[in-house]
Write an enzyme that holds these catalytic residues in place. Sequence first.
Site, PDB file in Angstrom:
ATOM      1  N   LYS A  86       0.855  -1.184   0.000  1.00 48.96           N
ATOM      2  CA  LYS A  86       0.000   0.000   0.000  1.00 48.96           C
ATOM      3  C   LYS A  86       0.896   1.241   0.000  1.00 48.96           C
ATOM      4  CE  LYS A  86      -4.047   1.656   2.634  1.00 48.96           C
ATOM      5  NZ  LYS A  86      -4.981   1.264   3.719  1.00 48.96           N
ATOM      6  N   SER A 163      -9.753   1.355   2.668  1.00 51.02           N
ATOM      7  CA  SER A 163      -8.921   2.214   1.856  1.00 51.02           C
ATOM      8  C   SER A 163      -7.869   1.454   1.038  1.00 51.02           C
ATOM      9  CB  SER A 163      -8.215   3.239   2.752  1.00 51.02           C
ATOM     10  OG  SER A 163      -7.400   2.590   3.703  1.00 51.02           O
ATOM     11  N   SER A 187      -9.873  -1.394   6.625  1.00 45.59           N
ATOM     12  CA  SER A 187      -9.313  -1.099   5.301  1.00 45.59           C
ATOM     13  C   SER A 187      -8.621  -2.238   4.577  1.00 45.59           C
ATOM     14  CB  SER A 187      -8.330   0.060   5.399  1.00 45.59           C
ATOM     15  OG  SER A 187      -9.050   1.254   5.306  1.00 45.59           O
TER      16      SER A 187
END
Length: 502
Positions: A86, A163, A187
């Site tokens: 990420k 996310s 997330s």
Amino acid sequence: MLLDKTFMPFDLPLMNLVERIKSGGFRAEAVMDAVYDQIDQYNSSLNVYRSLLPREIAVSRARQIDEKIASGKIVGKLAGIPVSIKDNICINDPELSNSCGSQILGEYHSPFHATVVEKLLQEHALIIGTTNMDEFAMGSSTENSSFGATSNPWDSGRVPGGSSGGGAVSVASGMALLALGSDTGGSIRQPASMCGVTGLKPTYGTVSRYGLVAYGSSLDQIGCLTQRASDCRYAFSIIHGHDSNESTSAKIELSLAPEVAELKGLRICLPDEYAAAESADPEVVASVNELAELLQNQGAVVERSSLKFLKYVIPTYYVLAFAEASSNLGRFDGIRYGVRKQEQPSLESLYATTRKKGFGEEVKRRIMLGTFVLSSGYYDQYYGRAVQVRAWMEQQVGQLFNEFDFILGPVSPFPAFKLGEKTDDPLAMYLADICSVLANLTRTPAISIPGRPTKSGLPVGLQLMGRRYEDHHLLATAAAVQELTEYHQLRPESIFTKKLEI
Ligand code: GLN
């Protein structure tokens, strides 16, 4: 080399794939080629990677692994595995950058690796890129990225969840075989659920947060996304462990689990509130019930009960997360971090303009609300109270785990929603987290595994939450469940058209 035209690297459990690479049965180079074929075809339309190794470099790094193996050198447990991380997990690679999905960081080059990155590299994983995300991990759909939304490979008109949307899509579409994400309130699990992959949020403190850009430090946790629970188990065994660089890193030895978990005799709690939630989609509820039944047929005891405290999870989570975010994001001021912007020759203008131009709307909203709940007149009323409610919930959940082994529920009350559907309604977006935030508030491990999809073919994720520091048990149980359900084998057909020659 071995010719098997139907073979796709994504079809093999990670551990087996690594074994084959190590034994020379498959070349890491061919695996990388297969992954880049997917990337070349789908990355720009799905908007997955924020920074990416050029193909030649990725392939040459894979070739180096093959050469090491051919010359008899010892290679690690992730030798040749293409991994995405990420965009908020720091990596020091001249080819890659970290932006946390935000304009304010631009193309930031970290001078150091996050501990998890070090651990992956020690095992000869090949980190190929950083993935798109909601700005500073604030969101549930990846639409809050300053660099455009990521699309869901099952239906490109829908969100991938967030996310860690980019990470989930990277795995779901074969653009990586393992993704690392961060989970502050869901997330990792929520995008995993919406993209039909498996996502683990480990117990708080078991995986080092050193090098993860902080959002809500008491809730943030790095974890992994893979095709199957056994892959998450394998990856977790590599990335967890105490880290002296990180003050909240746990020194506790995790309790070990048997290789194959026994489902018989498990005691599972199924809270009524999840099915009763106003937004709960009947197909999601049906999917949870199907798993509950399957577990019962295997000899587990599933008990439905009402958990009254669940109605407080969203307000408690959002007060705490905003408060911590407002404090953590103070460092993005154009001096310590952040692309500097200034309208007038004053320090105030430098701070204000940098933040005005650098942060997106949702991040600004959270900084303001977080500053408000921490302000002296309101501290006790909001922040202080949320801290107390959280402690009470931890107690309640602790008691529950004296009686039960796992809490079962959906990850999200509904499957992937349409792009743009909730962008004008922040509250509706926050409510999407109703099933996932409890694990963060109580620092417990939780996993999302694919359940029966909807009739229209959208993935549905099911959540198992376990006792703190019993991550191995949770993973073993999830793997045993997947052996029976096999929903993790489903793939978005439009994406997996090409077969590989190896
Ligand atoms: N959707 C939640 C939020 O916006 C959770 C995000 C996360 O886990 N990083 O805060």
